[in-house]
Design a protein around this motif. Structure first.
Motif, mmCIF file in Angstrom:
data_model
loop_
_atom_site.group_PDB
_atom_site.id
_atom_site.type_symbol
_atom_site.label_atom_id
_atom_site.label_comp_id
_atom_site.label_asym_id
_atom_site.label_seq_id
_atom_site.Cartn_x
_atom_site.Cartn_y
_atom_site.Cartn_z
ATOM 1 N N LYS A 8 4.271 -7.812 3.056
ATOM 2 C CA LYS A 8 5.354 -8.300 2.193
ATOM 3 C C LYS A 8 5.111 -7.902 0.745
ATOM 4 C CE LYS A 8 6.741 -12.298 4.949
ATOM 5 N NZ LYS A 8 8.154 -11.935 5.036
ATOM 6 N N GLY A 9 3.995 -7.206 0.467
ATOM 7 C CA GLY A 9 3.674 -6.821 -0.907
ATOM 8 C C GLY A 9 2.725 -5.641 -0.908
ATOM 9 N N THR A 10 2.024 -5.446 -2.021
ATOM 10 C CA THR A 10 1.304 -4.186 -2.188
ATOM 11 C C THR A 10 -0.176 -4.334 -2.524
ATOM 12 O OG1 THR A 10 2.028 -4.140 -4.499
ATOM 13 C CG2 THR A 10 3.375 -2.935 -2.914
ATOM 14 N N ASP A 11 -0.766 -5.535 -2.362
ATOM 15 C CA ASP A 11 -2.216 -5.627 -2.626
ATOM 16 C C ASP A 11 -2.937 -6.329 -1.479
ATOM 17 O OD1 ASP A 11 -2.399 -8.537 -3.198
ATOM 18 O OD2 ASP A 11 -1.024 -7.993 -4.819
ATOM 19 N N TRP A 12 -4.272 -6.407 -1.582
ATOM 20 C CA TRP A 12 -5.087 -6.934 -0.480
ATOM 21 C C TRP A 12 -4.788 -8.402 -0.174
ATOM 22 C CZ3 TRP A 12 -7.828 -4.324 2.950
ATOM 23 C CH2 TRP A 12 -8.284 -3.032 2.627
ATOM 24 N N GLU A 24 8.713 -5.106 4.998
ATOM 25 C CA GLU A 24 9.100 -4.742 3.625
ATOM 26 C C GLU A 24 8.290 -3.542 3.126
ATOM 27 O OE1 GLU A 24 9.466 -8.075 0.921
ATOM 28 O OE2 GLU A 24 10.023 -9.381 2.598
ATOM 29 N N TYR A 25 6.971 -3.551 3.424
ATOM 30 C CA TYR A 25 6.115 -2.458 2.972
ATOM 31 C C TYR A 25 5.141 -2.046 4.078
ATOM 32 C CZ TYR A 25 7.612 -3.790 -1.707
ATOM 33 O OH TYR A 25 8.365 -4.074 -2.811
ATOM 34 N N PHE A 26 4.607 -0.858 3.948
ATOM 35 C CA PHE A 26 3.377 -0.485 4.630
ATOM 36 C C PHE A 26 2.276 -0.414 3.582
ATOM 37 C CE2 PHE A 26 5.972 1.589 8.053
ATOM 38 C CZ PHE A 26 5.438 0.847 9.098
ATOM 39 N N PHE A 27 1.135 -0.990 3.921
ATOM 40 C CA PHE A 27 -0.060 -0.895 3.098
ATOM 41 C C PHE A 27 -1.024 -0.046 3.929
ATOM 42 C CE2 PHE A 27 -4.281 -2.283 1.977
ATOM 43 C CZ PHE A 27 -4.256 -2.710 0.655
ATOM 44 N N VAL A 28 -1.394 1.127 3.413
ATOM 45 C CA VAL A 28 -2.240 2.030 4.202
ATOM 46 C C VAL A 28 -3.611 2.140 3.540
ATOM 47 C CG1 VAL A 28 -2.479 4.331 5.215
ATOM 48 C CG2 VAL A 28 -0.201 3.352 4.896
ATOM 49 N N TYR A 29 -4.645 1.844 4.320
ATOM 50 C CA TYR A 29 -6.024 1.920 3.819
ATOM 51 C C TYR A 29 -6.746 3.042 4.548
ATOM 52 C CZ TYR A 29 -10.867 0.567 2.865
ATOM 53 O OH TYR A 29 -12.175 0.579 2.486
ATOM 54 N N HIS A 38 0.809 2.442 -0.777
ATOM 55 C CA HIS A 38 1.835 1.546 -0.233
ATOM 56 C C HIS A 38 3.192 2.225 -0.251
ATOM 57 C CE1 HIS A 38 1.531 0.500 -4.451
ATOM 58 N NE2 HIS A 38 0.310 0.085 -4.196
ATOM 59 N N ILE A 39 3.939 1.911 0.811
ATOM 60 C CA ILE A 39 5.220 2.595 1.027
ATOM 61 C C ILE A 39 6.306 1.542 1.167
ATOM 62 C CG2 ILE A 39 6.546 3.997 2.679
ATOM 63 C CD1 ILE A 39 2.819 4.425 2.290
ATOM 64 N N ASP A 40 7.352 1.688 0.382
ATOM 65 C CA ASP A 40 8.471 0.749 0.395
ATOM 66 C C ASP A 40 9.335 1.002 1.636
ATOM 67 O OD1 ASP A 40 10.803 -0.689 -0.117
ATOM 68 O OD2 ASP A 40 10.573 -0.440 -2.280
#
Lengths: 112, 288
Positions: A8-12, A24-29, A38-40
């Protein structure tokens, strides 16, 4: 490994988005380079149909080896992810990204 | 003459009105009842007829020919429904998402996506005394009701001429299937119940019918429960309330046994007569 989280957001400390197709987002590590992207994906809210396969294709383009999410993809999206060879882990719907990553590393998430 | 029986809210009595009105009118008219709620048709529970025709219904979907494909990506770009997905060197087609628009197939520079048929449902036609009855159902897993509704209406138009009163038992709601089922109708009866839920969804249905420029009127079912808000709303908006079917336990008992009601309960027959008179005065006269 490149690990993608539905978020739902862009940090850890952000919450996992339990939905796949309309996350809502992809967070890729990237475990090797330690890089984060991060991808919207909020434009999926405008799709009346077919959000699942479209989002699955986005994930394919991100070259993720692993997907960590909440409820798991629906049938159409699962077909795409299977062809793409993405490993899918579910059950992280109530966690933060950090918690979900730890749960994944300690084998506490369910693989489908 | 084409009459659609619709509603915003589900479970208000569309099928009750459709099957009883169709049966009643068929005593003195040529009538065909068409169940267009193809996702869950249920008029057949009340109309016991002889099967006289059945056919499979198909939709067109693209079929990927790998040797012809140059992976240019145009197909997935033009698909508004994400039914065609390019995955690396693969093109995936999701038939259930496809709206049969042909864009991917026509715009493919190497003709690598020819359209092929896919069975989506079945149409059956019955005859019950003087009443013709057509019933289509969508196969499990199919997501698109509109193409089957469209083809069912086309079948009825070809098979039954203008001497027939055509009654369309429509799907609930206000989305594409309802619009497909009611867009050719000369008149739409909106069935509602006198409750806050009934009124809320009636307003949505009224907005939809106004957008479609349809002539419509309201039938209140289970009259006597709830409150007067539906009637007050109709009065204020100058929408005719054509009939009020009483709330009556006996009706529910007959319905749950798969029986028609109007021959058993005179108040229901009286309401059907009001609908018949309305049709003759307001709809039929406008057509001729």
């Amino acid at each position: 490994m490149r690990i993608a989280f539905t978020t739902k957001g862009t940090d850890w400390d952000t919450k996992i988005d339990p939905r796949f197709g309309r996350t809502e987002y992809f967070f890729v590590y990237d475990e090797q380079s330690k890089n984060i992207e991060h991808i919207d994906n909020t434009d999926s809210a405008n799709d009346a149909h077919g959000a699942g396969p479209k989002t699955a294709q986005k994930l394919f383009d991100l070259k993720a080896d692993v997907l960590i999410t909440g409820n798991g993809p629906g049938g159409n999206a699962a077909t795409v992810l299977e062809k793409a060879g993405t490993e899918i882990y579910i059950g992280a719907g109530e966690m933060t990204v950090k918690e979900a990553y730890e749960a994944y590393k300690t084998n506490k998430l369910k693989k489908i | 003459m084409k009459i659609a029986i619709a509603s915003g809210k589900g479970g208000t009595g569309k099928t009750t009105v459709s099957v009883n009105l169709a049966s009643y009118l068929s005593e003195n008219n040529n009538v065909v009842l068409v169940d267009l709620d193809v996702e869950e048709p249920n008029s057949a529970l009340f109309i016991k007829g002889n099967l006289i025709h059945e056919e499979d219904k198909f939709k067109m979907i693209p079929d990927w020919k790998q040797p012809e494909c140059t992976l240019c990506g145009i197909c997935q770009k033009v698909c508004n429904f994400h039914a065609v997905i390019q995955l690396g060197t693969m093109i995936l087609v999701f038939p259930e998402l496809c709206h049969s628009c042909y864009a991917c197939s026509e715009l493919c520079p190497t003709n690598a996506l020819p359209m092929i048929t896919k069975k989506m449902g079945e149409l059956k036609e019955y005859k019950s005394n003087n009443l013709a009855f057509v019933n289509s159902h969508l196969l499990i897993g199919e997501e698109q009701a509109v193409p089957l509704i469209h083809q069912t209406i086309k079948y009825v138009d070809l098979k039954f001429n203008d001497t027939f009163i055509k009654i369309y038992d429509s799907p609930p709601g206000t989305s594409c299937p309802v619009i497909e089922a009611s867009k050719d109708a000369d008149f739409v009866f909106l069935v509602t119940e006198p409750t806050p839920f009934g009124l809320h969804d009636l307003k949505l249905a009224v907005d939809t019918m106004k957008e479609l420029n349809k002539a419509f009127g309201v039938i209140i079912n289970r009259n006597g429960i709830g409150n007067d808000d539906v009637e007050n709303y109709c009065k204020k908006e100058k929408i005719p309330v054509i009939a009020k079917i009483p709330n009556n336990r006996k009706i529910a008992e007959l319905y749950s046994g798969g029986n028609l009601i109007y021959n058993e309960i005179s108040e229901v027959k009286e309401e059907l007569i009001k609908i018949e008179n309305f049709i003759k005065l307001n709809i039929f006269s406008n057509l001729t």
